[in-house]
Design a protein around this motif. Structure first.
Motif, PDB file in Angstrom:
ATOM      1  N   ASN A   1      62.543  30.644  -5.341  1.00 56.59           N
ATOM      2  CA  ASN A   1      63.034  29.536  -4.512  1.00 56.59           C
ATOM      3  C   ASN A   1      61.831  28.767  -3.971  1.00 56.59           C
ATOM      4  O   ASN A   1      60.865  29.382  -3.507  1.00 56.59           O
ATOM      5  CB  ASN A   1      63.851  30.056  -3.328  1.00 56.59           C
ATOM      6  CG  ASN A   1      65.110  30.780  -3.754  1.00 56.59           C
ATOM      7  OD1 ASN A   1      65.625  30.556  -4.843  1.00 56.59           O
ATOM      8  ND2 ASN A   1      65.612  31.658  -2.894  1.00 56.59           N
TER       9      ASN A   1
ATOM     10  N   LEU B   1      65.898  27.747  -7.443  1.00 58.98           N
ATOM     11  CA  LEU B   1      66.365  26.832  -6.401  1.00 58.98           C
ATOM     12  C   LEU B   1      65.191  26.021  -5.886  1.00 58.98           C
ATOM     13  O   LEU B   1      64.289  26.558  -5.253  1.00 58.98           O
ATOM     14  CB  LEU B   1      67.013  27.601  -5.237  1.00 58.98           C
ATOM     15  CG  LEU B   1      67.368  26.774  -3.992  1.00 58.98           C
ATOM     16  CD1 LEU B   1      68.406  25.699  -4.332  1.00 58.98           C
ATOM     17  CD2 LEU B   1      67.879  27.661  -2.867  1.00 58.98           C
TER      18      LEU B   1
ATOM     19  N   CYS C   1      71.136  32.785  -5.243  1.00 57.44           N
ATOM     20  CA  CYS C   1      69.900  32.207  -4.697  1.00 57.44           C
ATOM     21  C   CYS C   1      69.811  32.349  -3.186  1.00 57.44           C
ATOM     22  O   CYS C   1      68.861  31.865  -2.577  1.00 57.44           O
ATOM     23  CB  CYS C   1      69.768  30.729  -5.093  1.00 57.44           C
ATOM     24  SG  CYS C   1      71.065  29.662  -4.409  1.00 57.44           S
TER      25      CYS C   1
ATOM     26  N   SER D   1      67.336  34.624  -7.666  1.00 59.60           N
ATOM     27  CA  SER D   1      66.277  33.695  -7.286  1.00 59.60           C
ATOM     28  C   SER D   1      65.864  33.999  -5.857  1.00 59.60           C
ATOM     29  O   SER D   1      66.693  33.978  -4.939  1.00 59.60           O
ATOM     30  CB  SER D   1      66.744  32.240  -7.414  1.00 59.60           C
ATOM     31  OG  SER D   1      65.650  31.358  -7.276  1.00 59.60           O
TER      32      SER D   1
END
Length: 549
Positions: A273, A293, A500, A522
């Motif tokens: 991320n 992300l 995420c 993620s």
């Protein structure tokens, strides 16, 4: 005695206390006669502060890298912030306050504004305002605090709060760890502590009254605990824990270059991320190959006006070119707790249930199309995934895809190249989306589950409310059943599904997620190797057999 705070940076510190005194002298409110001269003093103090911050930026680049040195870019922007400056000048002009007192009072107002926001990241910006105001007041009064760079022996710092400028000036050789009364996991100082690998506990209530200088204490940065008056046996025990943690971190480094594959040969994508292109250096250092992300709203929140199509294109291009695998960029997720003053979004009774994210974009198509144009133009520079946030209905995802297709056709008509290999997905963040995920799956190429909001909305729990924090639990059966339902519906439709939210990095849930068939996790860059280690220890067939939801 055991004291409880918030674990902000893992690791164990054993040593003597050094209390960083909080300045108690209030800035005197002396009235001034010459308004113009006082405003000039303020302007000169700003120039001096900018020079000091540039020096700190250079030091930070050397100490923690360019990504985290960006904190001092933010501070330079805040020194020049129009809201802060207007407030200071108004106090000098209208109330005849001296410049130092005007800065002090203006900082209280601006910091309170940030603290009233719901987003923990934005709340922590209040500390930045206090930091720069402290710097300006020190310049104006000639009373600057002693730098933590002057420490001469190893200590565990205890303070009301540690500002980013304090943290970066620490002589790492002599700072074993730190404890603060204020702050949270998202504060700049906590982030820097993790980057510099300094154990830290924050949010320890009345910390300054709990210790004396030279007290010997044990700090557990992972669990947020501090042990006072330890026995020799405890010191010996925690010294072993220190060694174990050092060995653990060294072992994680050995996982660089190894695959995210389970015992029985199932590959799971572990991506990172990010909030800006500056985060890529840390992503690559932690061996993530893709971005699960990219929070594009931070491109909007870093300035005083909407980022242009060209500015966005360059940011997206930089990330796509840097990454070997797919980069998923979430379209603008503003509103709720993420305010953009220049958009003039009206105040709402409950902004989390109001005008936010995809609702704003569909309501303001020109704003939306500017971002989509930048994304589509950048798509030729890598493997792009476009993800729409806060979708609650099938009609919303259809409407978003329609605008995307219109934008694509406009670009092609202008002779601008667009990749034909763009994945289009959506976030599952609302119970509504989870319940109709079988229908939504027919409209997209992938789902990404945002467990932060999904938990908040499903449990009807404000995750910032300490009184009901025990109910905000991503391990709750209702949340896990929702995630499994989404995963099952995604796979029935032949699309992949990822997570995420923060729980993607919770290694106590990794086996459960793999048993559900989650295809991608993620996480923040520093968590990549830890999640990889856990994946390599899981047998998915056994995990599926024991899954009981």
């Amino acid at each position: 005695m055991i004291l409880d705070g918030i674990g902000a940076s893992s690791g164990v510190a054993i040593g003597k206390v050094f209390i960083k005194k909080q300045g108690t002298s209030k800035v005197p409110n002396t009235k001034i006669e010459n308004v113009e001269a006082e405003i000039k003093r303020f302007e000169e103090a700003k120039e001096e502060a900018l020079k000091e911050l540039q020096v700190l930026y250079t030091k930070a680049v050397e100490e923690v890298g360019e990504e985290h040195a960006g904190i001092f870019d933010v501070h330079q922007m805040l020194v020049q912030d129009l809201d802060l400056n207007d407030q200071v000048v108004n106090f000098i002009t209208e109330d005849k306050y001296n410049a130092a007192y005007a800065v002090s009072e203006a900082a209280v107002i601006i910091a309170a504004m940030f603290e009233s926001m719901d987003d923990p990241y934005l709340q922590e910006r209040a500390a930045d305002i206090r930091d720069i105001s402290k710097r300006l007041i020190g310049i104006l009064t000639g009373e600057k605090e002693v730098s933590l760079a002057d420490l001469q022996e190893p200590v565990i710092l205890v303070a009301k709060d540690l500002f980013p400028s304090d943290t970066i000036q620490m002589n790492k050789k002599f700072v074993l760890g730190f404890i603060t009364e204020d702050g949270g996991k998202m504060s700049h100082s906590a982030i820097l502590a993790r980057t510099m690998q300094i154990p830290a506990v924050v949010g320890l209530e009345n910390a300054l009254t709990k210790f004396n200088n030279d007290d010997i204490i044990i700090l557990d940065g992972k669990n947020g605990k501090v042990y006072t008056e330890p026995t020799e046996e405890m010191v010996a025990e925690w010294t072993l824990e220190q060694e174990k943690y050092r060995n653990y971190k060294e072992e994680l480094q050995k996982l660089i270059g190894t695959p995210n594959v389970t015992i029985d040969g199932v590959h799971i994508e572990v991506n990172a991320n990010i909030g800006s292109p500056d985060d890529i250096e840390n992503v690559l250092a932690n061996d993530a190959k893709g971005v699960g992300l990219f929070r594009s709203e931070f491109l909007y929140m870093d300035g005083k006006a909407l980022p242009t199509e060209e500015m966005q294109y360059e940011a997206y291009k930089k990330v796509l070119e840097a990454m070997e695998d797919r980069v998923i960029i979430r379209t603008l997720d503003v509103g709720g707790d993420k305010e953009l003053p220049y958009l003039n979004i009206p105040k709402e009774e409950n902004p989390f249930l109001g005008y936010r994210a995809i609702r704003v974009c569909l309501d303001q198509p020109e704003l939306f199309k500017t971002q989509l144009r930048a994304l589509l133009r950048a798509s030729v520079h890598g493997k792009l995934g476009i993800m729409f946030p806060m979708i609650a209905t099938v009609n919303e995802i259809k409407a978003a895809r329609k605008v995307l297709e219109e934008t694509k056709q406009e670009l092609l008509a202008e002779g601008i190249a667009v990749s034909e290999d763009i994945e289009v997905g959506m976030m599952i963040e609302t119970p509504a989306a989870a319940l109709v995920s079988d229908l939504l799956a027919k409209e997209v190429d992938f789902f990404s589950i945002g467990t932060n909001d999904l938990t908040q909305y499903t449990m009807a729990v404000d995750r910032m409310n300490a009184k009901i924090a025990h109910l905000y639990d991503t391990h709750n059966l209702a949340i896990l059943r929702s995630i499994k339902m989404v995963a099952d519906n995604a796979h029935k439709a032949g699309i992949w599904v990822g997570i995420c939210g923060e729980s993607a990095a919770d290694t106590t849930l990794t086996e459960t997620y793999l048993a559900m068939g989650i295809d991608e996790l993620s996480v923040s860059a520093p968590s990549v190797l830890e999640v990889r280690k856990k994946i390599q220890q899981v047998d998915t067939q056994k995990a599926k057999a024991s899954l009981n939801l």
